[in-house]
Scaffold this active site. Structure first.
Site, short mmCIF file in Angstrom:
data_model
loop_
_atom_site.label_atom_id
_atom_site.label_comp_id
_atom_site.label_asym_id
_atom_site.label_seq_id
_atom_site.Cartn_x
_atom_site.Cartn_y
_atom_site.Cartn_z
N MET A 1 14.03 -24.61 0.82
CA MET A 1 14.58 -23.14 0.82
C MET A 1 13.09 -22.33 0.61
O MET A 1 13.32 -21.00 0.09
CB MET A 1 15.11 -22.95 -0.63
CG MET A 1 16.26 -23.79 -0.46
SD MET A 1 18.05 -22.97 -1.64
CE MET A 1 17.18 -23.21 -3.28
N HIS B 1 7.02 -30.26 -0.88
CA HIS B 1 7.65 -30.05 0.68
C HIS B 1 6.67 -30.75 1.65
O HIS B 1 7.10 -31.45 2.38
CB HIS B 1 7.72 -28.54 0.78
CG HIS B 1 8.62 -27.88 0.01
ND1 HIS B 1 8.27 -26.95 -0.94
CD2 HIS B 1 10.10 -27.95 -0.38
CE1 HIS B 1 9.26 -26.62 -1.63
NE2 HIS B 1 10.11 -27.23 -1.42
N GLN C 1 24.79 -22.12 -2.89
CA GLN C 1 24.43 -23.08 -4.05
C GLN C 1 23.95 -22.30 -5.21
O GLN C 1 23.63 -22.87 -6.28
CB GLN C 1 23.47 -24.36 -3.39
CG GLN C 1 22.07 -23.76 -3.25
CD GLN C 1 21.25 -24.55 -2.68
OE1 GLN C 1 21.37 -24.94 -1.47
NE2 GLN C 1 20.34 -25.11 -3.29
N GLY D 1 13.97 -34.88 -1.45
CA GLY D 1 12.97 -35.38 -2.32
C GLY D 1 13.83 -36.09 -3.66
O GLY D 1 14.91 -35.68 -4.07
N GLU D 2 13.16 -37.29 -4.26
CA GLU D 2 14.04 -37.69 -5.31
C GLU D 2 13.77 -36.78 -6.54
O GLU D 2 14.37 -37.06 -7.57
CB GLU D 2 13.15 -39.00 -5.63
CG GLU D 2 13.32 -40.05 -4.55
CD GLU D 2 12.76 -41.33 -4.90
OE1 GLU D 2 12.01 -41.51 -5.81
OE2 GLU D 2 13.06 -42.49 -4.22
N SER E 1 9.06 -24.93 -6.89
CA SER E 1 9.13 -23.47 -6.57
C SER E 1 9.05 -22.76 -7.87
O SER E 1 8.31 -21.77 -7.94
CB SER E 1 9.98 -23.10 -5.55
OG SER E 1 10.00 -23.97 -4.47
N ARG E 2 9.73 -23.24 -8.93
CA ARG E 2 10.00 -22.70 -10.15
C ARG E 2 8.68 -22.61 -10.82
O ARG E 2 8.43 -21.81 -11.89
CB ARG E 2 10.87 -23.26 -10.90
CG ARG E 2 12.20 -23.16 -10.55
CD ARG E 2 13.35 -23.70 -11.12
NE ARG E 2 14.75 -23.44 -10.78
CZ ARG E 2 15.83 -23.49 -11.51
NH1 ARG E 2 15.79 -23.51 -12.56
NH2 ARG E 2 16.92 -23.42 -10.81
P1 AMP Z 1 13.81 -26.91 -2.05
O1 AMP Z 1 13.08 -25.88 -1.26
O2 AMP Z 1 13.58 -26.67 -3.76
O3 AMP Z 1 15.35 -26.81 -1.71
O4 AMP Z 1 13.35 -28.37 -1.76
C1 AMP Z 1 13.29 -28.84 -0.41
C2 AMP Z 1 13.13 -30.31 -0.43
O5 AMP Z 1 11.95 -30.74 -1.14
C3 AMP Z 1 14.22 -31.23 -1.41
O6 AMP Z 1 14.57 -32.28 -0.87
C4 AMP Z 1 13.49 -31.50 -2.63
O7 AMP Z 1 13.91 -32.42 -3.37
C5 AMP Z 1 12.29 -31.70 -2.30
N1 AMP Z 1 11.12 -31.59 -3.13
C6 AMP Z 1 11.10 -30.51 -4.26
N2 AMP Z 1 10.00 -30.53 -4.95
C7 AMP Z 1 9.49 -31.99 -4.78
C8 AMP Z 1 8.39 -32.69 -5.34
N3 AMP Z 1 7.84 -32.08 -6.25
N4 AMP Z 1 8.23 -33.95 -4.65
C9 AMP Z 1 8.81 -34.57 -3.59
N5 AMP Z 1 9.86 -33.63 -3.04
C10 AMP Z 1 10.20 -32.37 -3.60
#
Ligand code: AMP
Length: 294
Positions: free
Chosen positions: A41, A48, A72, A160-161, A199-200
């Protein structure tokens, strides 16, 4: 000038490999090579980029999607407040590799008729933790991920986990819909103090960022006690630590099986993780840690 027009002028050049429409992008996919997909996002950070780098290492072509998926978000306010940093996201991706393809659509490209979730049944993996608190959240996640996996047919898709419940929802989605992609779970990137990158985190003050290391410390304590004490004992201990620390307001601290996200009582053959959601000031943070050794 209308923001969309600005973005189109600046990025809608095939040679830059940034696309607003998947129909145009698809012409750039070589059907005979492997394709890695990294859905995001935006507001990119090293969490990321670790996914993007892994996708680059394991595939001939890589698409990174940047799309703040409206379905979402439970509250329209959260959607409005979500950080939007497309310019710097694209720069960050360019610094990794020029050959990465970026898909940054408007909602209308993915939701042609109406901006609504499809309906899925995920059972126990949806009804707990984030799914219980953020009703409809995973229906929205599954909707956009199904669209992306169906449009691009990636060989591998990277998640991501850090958002472990989301990862299991996507694995279930791929099984139920018989989608061809392999879902690759990637370990959580943390800062030097153990705070999971998110991101938060950009909304935390400097002082809060320091304090936030308490979350990973508690997860590590849970890990050290797993197999020695019961789940019930560990959960009580961690909940106590949070009640005694007035900087935080705990939403949940759970110990659950990875496979079905049901509560785990004691150490067993099955893989188990500790999961946490907590508010620090105004910011809600989630994290998790496997309680087994790799
Ligand atoms: P988002 O932009 O928050 O939807 O995240 C995009 C992808 O990055 C998702 O699969 C998340 O789980 C992954 N992600 C976010 N933060 C981390 C992190 N600290 N370590 C690994 N993967 C991450």
């Amino acid at each position: 000038m209308n923001e969309n027009i600005t973005i189109l002028r600046r990025y809608y050049f095939p040679k830059m490999n940034v696309f607003r429409q998947y129909s145009t992008l698809n012409a750039f996919i070589d059907q005979n090579s492997t394709l890695g997909l990294v859905p995001t996002m935006g507001a990119l950070h090293q969490g990321h980029t670790s996914l993007i780098e892994r996708a680059l290492a394991e595939n001939d072509q890589v698409i990174v999607t940047i799309f703040i998926n409206p379905t979402q978000f439970e509250h329209s306010d959260d959607l409005k407040k979500y950080p939007k940093t497309l310019d710097s996201d694209i720069k960050m991706i360019r610094n990794i590799s020029q050959k990465i393809i970026v898909y940054a659509p408007e909602s209308s490209d993915l939701y042609s008729k109406s901006i609504k979730s499809s309906s899925y049944s995920f059972g126990s993996i949806e009804n707990v933790m984030e799914g219980k608190i953020r009703v409809g959240h995973f229906q929205g996640v599954a909707t956009v991920v199904e669209k992306l996996l169906t449009i691009f047919l990636p060989t591998n898709a990277y998640f991501g986990e850090k958002d472990f419940q989301q990862l299991q929802i996507i694995r279930s989605l791929v099984g139920q819909k018989n989608l061809s992609s392999t879902i690759v779970g990637c370990s959580t990137c943390r800062n030097n103090n153990g705070l999971a990158l998110s991101s938060r985190n950009s909304f935390l003050t400097k002082n809060e960022t320091k304090k936030a290391s308490f979350i990973f410390e508690q997860l590590k304590i849970a890990k050290s006690l797993w197999g020695v004490e019961s789940s019930k004992f560990i959960i009580k201990k961690i909940k106590n630590s949070f009640s005694n620390n007035h900087d935080f307001k705990l939403d949940y601290f759970d110990i659950r099986y990875e496979k079905n996200l049901l509560n785990a009582e004691n150490k067993s053959e099955n893989k188990v993780r500790a999961f946490i959601a907590v508010k620090l000031g105004k910011i809600r943070l989630i994290d998790n840690l496997p309680l087994y050794e790799f």
